[in-house]
Design an enzyme around this catalytic site. Sequence first.
Site, PDB file in Angstrom:
ATOM      1  N   ASN A 162      -0.406  -2.480  -8.906  1.00 48.67           N
ATOM      2  CA  ASN A 162       0.210  -1.353  -8.201  1.00 48.67           C
ATOM      3  C   ASN A 162      -0.363  -1.274  -6.791  1.00 48.67           C
ATOM      4  O   ASN A 162      -1.519  -1.623  -6.573  1.00 48.67           O
ATOM      5  CB  ASN A 162      -0.112  -0.055  -8.959  1.00 48.67           C
ATOM      6  CG  ASN A 162       0.476   1.177  -8.296  1.00 48.67           C
ATOM      7  OD1 ASN A 162       1.641   1.190  -7.914  1.00 48.67           O
ATOM      8  ND2 ASN A 162      -0.333   2.219  -8.144  1.00 48.67           N
TER       9      ASN A 162
ATOM     10  N   HIS B  57      -1.259   1.529  -3.944  1.00 52.48           N
ATOM     11  CA  HIS B  57      -1.402   2.979  -3.757  1.00 52.48           C
ATOM     12  C   HIS B  57      -1.844   3.252  -2.313  1.00 52.48           C
ATOM     13  O   HIS B  57      -2.766   2.600  -1.825  1.00 52.48           O
ATOM     14  CB  HIS B  57      -2.433   3.544  -4.746  1.00 52.48           C
ATOM     15  CG  HIS B  57      -2.553   5.029  -4.642  1.00 52.48           C
ATOM     16  ND1 HIS B  57      -1.628   5.888  -5.199  1.00 52.48           N
ATOM     17  CD2 HIS B  57      -3.455   5.805  -3.992  1.00 52.48           C
ATOM     18  CE1 HIS B  57      -1.970   7.136  -4.908  1.00 52.48           C
ATOM     19  NE2 HIS B  57      -3.074   7.109  -4.173  1.00 52.48           N
TER      20      HIS B  57
ATOM     21  N   GLY C 224      11.630   0.475  -0.499  1.00 57.01           N
ATOM     22  CA  GLY C 224      11.417  -0.937  -0.794  1.00 57.01           C
ATOM     23  C   GLY C 224      10.833  -1.747   0.349  1.00 57.01           C
ATOM     24  O   GLY C 224      11.013  -2.957   0.409  1.00 57.01           O
ATOM     25  N   THR C 225      10.072  -1.076   1.235  1.00 53.82           N
ATOM     26  CA  THR C 225       9.471  -1.859   2.326  1.00 53.82           C
ATOM     27  C   THR C 225       8.372  -2.780   1.801  1.00 53.82           C
ATOM     28  O   THR C 225       8.160  -3.859   2.361  1.00 53.82           O
ATOM     29  CB  THR C 225       8.915  -0.955   3.444  1.00 53.82           C
ATOM     30  OG1 THR C 225       7.909  -0.112   2.909  1.00 53.82           O
ATOM     31  CG2 THR C 225      10.017  -0.136   4.079  1.00 53.82           C
ATOM     32  N   ASN C 226       7.689  -2.363   0.749  1.00 47.45           N
ATOM     33  CA  ASN C 226       6.679  -3.266   0.155  1.00 47.45           C
ATOM     34  C   ASN C 226       7.349  -4.461  -0.523  1.00 47.45           C
ATOM     35  O   ASN C 226       6.861  -5.579  -0.428  1.00 47.45           O
ATOM     36  CB  ASN C 226       5.783  -2.507  -0.829  1.00 47.45           C
ATOM     37  CG  ASN C 226       4.690  -1.737  -0.114  1.00 47.45           C
ATOM     38  OD1 ASN C 226       3.740  -2.325   0.394  1.00 47.45           O
ATOM     39  ND2 ASN C 226       4.846  -0.428  -0.041  1.00 47.45           N
TER      40      ASN C 226
HETATM   41  C1  GRF Z   1       4.269   3.189  -0.531  1.00 51.09           C
HETATM   42  O1  GRF Z   1       3.509   4.012   0.304  1.00 51.09           O
HETATM   43  C2  GRF Z   1       3.492   2.840  -1.765  1.00 51.09           C
HETATM   44  O2  GRF Z   1       2.133   2.655  -1.525  1.00 51.09           O
HETATM   45  C3  GRF Z   1       3.686   4.070  -2.594  1.00 51.09           C
HETATM   46  O3  GRF Z   1       5.038   4.434  -2.371  1.00 51.09           O
HETATM   47  C4  GRF Z   1       5.462   3.952  -1.099  1.00 51.09           C
HETATM   48  C5  GRF Z   1       6.661   3.071  -1.327  1.00 51.09           C
HETATM   49  O4  GRF Z   1       7.249   2.632  -0.154  1.00 51.09           O
HETATM   50  N1  GRF Z   1       3.286   3.847  -3.962  1.00 51.09           N
HETATM   51  P1  GRF Z   1       8.351   1.495  -0.179  1.00 51.09           P
HETATM   52  O5  GRF Z   1       9.394   1.863  -1.213  1.00 51.09           O
HETATM   53  O6  GRF Z   1       7.675   0.191  -0.508  1.00 51.09           O
HETATM   54  O7  GRF Z   1       8.936   1.469   1.210  1.00 51.09           O
END
Ligand code: GRF
Length: 211
Positions: free
Chosen positions: A108, A110, A12-14
């Site tokens: 999304n 990616h 969940g860093t994003n």
């Molecule tokens: C990220 O690299 C995203 O691009 C991919 O999965 C990873 C998720 O990372 N689809 P996080 O859970 O947001 O840390």
Amino acid sequence: MLRIVVCVSGGGTNLQAVLDAIDAGKITNAQVAAVISNSAGAKALQRARDHHIPGILMSPKEYSDREAYNEAFTAQMAGLNPDLIVLAGFLVRIPPQMVQRFPDRIINIHPSLIPSFCGVGYYGLKVHEKVLERGVKVTGATVHFVNEGMDEGPIIAQKAVYIEENDTPELLQRRVMEQAEWVLLPQAIDDIANGRLEIVDGHVRHRESRV
Ligand code: GRF
């Protein structure tokens, strides 16, 4: 105010980058209404709770078959009434009925420059392993709208990241996140929340340049 539902599977860093950008005023006119995870152990759910955002578990394992899950997931999503669905490291394929119900309202992130290193089997660390195996010199990340294909919808934004000597998949994954993903995703959401994007003939156009 754009109502966002974020779907997650892992760290969940994003999601955190989005929450931090909202708190810092870098994303305006938007709020995260709920976070949906397919995995009970996802650290992302804890991040949601820490932000007083409802975290909802929707695991395919709890349904008799994929169609039952797809129906329940889509109904759950519809009940949340989102203006935008953000897939932030979500490892479950989005049900076709959800794509139909929310046209041009699902995005999304990616971790490669689409159309390279994407599609079936390209997720998480595997993307970066394949990038290093192939020996490309530049990779990056892409934010795109989601259609019924895999990583095929209109591209919103991309950012390049250079491969460095002695990179490992883990080091590269971290650098792609820091330099590209955590920058691109909040920007894209802010652009959508403030009406700066439109889709024309299947391509994303920015109505005005960012200041
Ligand atoms: C990220 O690299 C995203 O691009 C991919 O999965 C990873 C998720 O990372 N689809 P996080 O859970 O947001 O840390």
